[in-house]
Structures are given as structure tokens and as C-alpha cells.
Motif scaffolding. Structure first.
Motif, short mmCIF file in Angstrom:
data_model
loop_
_atom_site.label_atom_id
_atom_site.label_comp_id
_atom_site.label_asym_id
_atom_site.label_seq_id
_atom_site.Cartn_x
_atom_site.Cartn_y
_atom_site.Cartn_z
N LYS A 1 0.83 -1.07 -0.12
CA LYS A 1 -0.02 -0.14 0.13
C LYS A 1 0.72 1.17 0.01
O LYS A 1 1.90 1.38 0.68
CB LYS A 1 -0.81 -0.03 1.29
N GLU B 1 -9.68 4.57 -1.56
CA GLU B 1 -9.16 4.39 -2.88
C GLU B 1 -7.51 4.58 -2.86
O GLU B 1 -6.94 3.78 -3.52
CB GLU B 1 -9.58 5.67 -3.63
N ASP C 1 -5.81 3.06 -0.51
CA ASP C 1 -5.23 1.86 -0.24
C ASP C 1 -4.93 0.85 -1.01
O ASP C 1 -4.09 -0.07 -1.32
CB ASP C 1 -6.40 1.16 0.81
N LYS C 2 -5.80 1.37 -2.52
CA LYS C 2 -5.82 0.31 -3.71
C LYS C 2 -4.58 0.69 -4.71
O LYS C 2 -4.28 0.13 -5.45
CB LYS C 2 -7.07 0.40 -4.35
N THR D 1 -0.87 1.39 -5.58
CA THR D 1 0.47 0.66 -5.27
C THR D 1 1.30 1.72 -5.62
O THR D 1 1.34 2.86 -6.33
CB THR D 1 0.65 -0.49 -6.26
#
Length: 177
Positions: free
Chosen positions: A2, A72, A74-75, A77
Motif C-alpha cells: 500500500k 481508494e 489503499d488500492k 500501489t
């Protein structure tokens, strides 16, 4: 992995949006402030200043939108993502306006931590009011105090961004992440 969530905050008219746009120009991932969007949507429904007329509803919409941004983020990379204002800003504004809010607001802030907080101090020379920014500079000073206090109360040590050009402020942030 994350991305680290890095908040850029500060009182009204401190240059947050300019810095976020400059970060994007440099290829950084950023999530934008949503309060203007909430205000404009309310104006379309005939409510001139939702925060002033129905502060709790406005704050609920902001908290909901910022929570979506958090999820959002958290998704995404990568090493980090910049977020223009955090969840805690909602509580700071509510406290400034002495408006009570449900315990859920506090729980959401506790359950969704950020990795770093940059705060922009009030700066009279760049402050401008507009259709969505109704606060005077004197109010912006007080709001800034509430932002510092709120983030500190949640265990953060906000890093104050010096009053420099947009480019220099952006460089300061990038050098301190």
C-alpha cells in the motif's frame, strides 16, 4: 504494498491546491480536495452554503467522500500518495464552528491513520476569498489553529511547510517524505 498516505492540509487560502497541482505536474499521485464539489452540488440544489446552513450534513458528506478517498488510496500501489486534506480536517472545522458531531466521526479518524501530515500556515499575501471560500483571513488563522490542534490530538506531528514559492514548497514536501 500500500502507498503511504501523505496529507497536505492547512487553513483556507494557504496554497494547498497549487502545491497539489504542482506535485501532479511532477508525476506524483494525488487525490484532490472534495469540499468545493460538495458545496457546488448543494448550490445546484439551491443551498448557497451547505456548511453554514446544514453543517452536520455537509460534514457527513465530506467525511464520507474523504473516507472513499482513503479507501481508494489503499488500492494504489507505489511508495506514496498525496491527499489534499484528511479525515481529521472535518473534525477541526466542526470544532472551530462549535458544531457537535457523532462519536462515529472520531472513530473513523482513529481507524484510518495517515503516514505523514504537512500543514501550510496562514499566509495573508496569498489569501483570496471566492465563491466557495467564505472565510475571512482572520477566520482562516483560527481554523489553522484548530487543524494543528486536531492532528496533534490524534498523535500526529504535522510538518509545517515554509512560506516559499510553490516550487520551493513542493520541493520541501518531496524532500521530507
Amino acid at each position: 504494498m500500500k502507498s503511504r498516505k501523505i496529507v497536505i492540509t492547512g487553513g483556507p487560502g494557504t496554497g494547498k491546491s497549487s502545491i497539489v497541482h504542482r506535485l501532479e505536474e511532477k508525476g506524483e499521485r494525488c487525490l484532490h480536495e472534495i469540499s468545493r464539489q460538495v458545496t457546488l452540488e448543494a448550490q445546484k440544489e439551491g443551498i448557497a452554503q451547505l456548511f453554514l446552513e446544514r453543517p452536520l450534513l455537509f460534514s457527513e458528506k465530506l467525511l464520507e467522500g474523504r473516507l472513499k478517498q482513503y479507501i481508494e488510496a489503499d488500492k494504489i500501489t507505489g511508495d506514496h500518495i498525496f491527499i489534499d486534506r484528511g479525515l481529521h480536517d472535518v473534525l477541526a472545522y466542526m470544532d472551530y464552528f462549535k458544531t457537535p458531531y457523532p462519536d462515529l466521526f472520531d472513530k473513523i479518524c482513529k481507524d484510518h491513520p495517515y503516514d505523514k501530515i504537512f500543514i501550510l500556515p496562514p499566509w495573508k499575501e496569498i489569501y483570496k476569498s471566492d465563491n466557495e471560500r467564505y472565510e475571512s483571513f482572520e477566520q482562516a488563522l483560527k481554523i489553522s489553529d484548530y487543524l494543528y490542534s486536531t492532528y496533534r490530538n490524534y498523535g500526529y506531528d504535522p510538518i509545517e511547510v515554509p512560506k516559499l514559492s510553490v516550487e520551493e514548497r513542493t520541493r520541501f514536501i518531496l524532500n521530507n517524505i
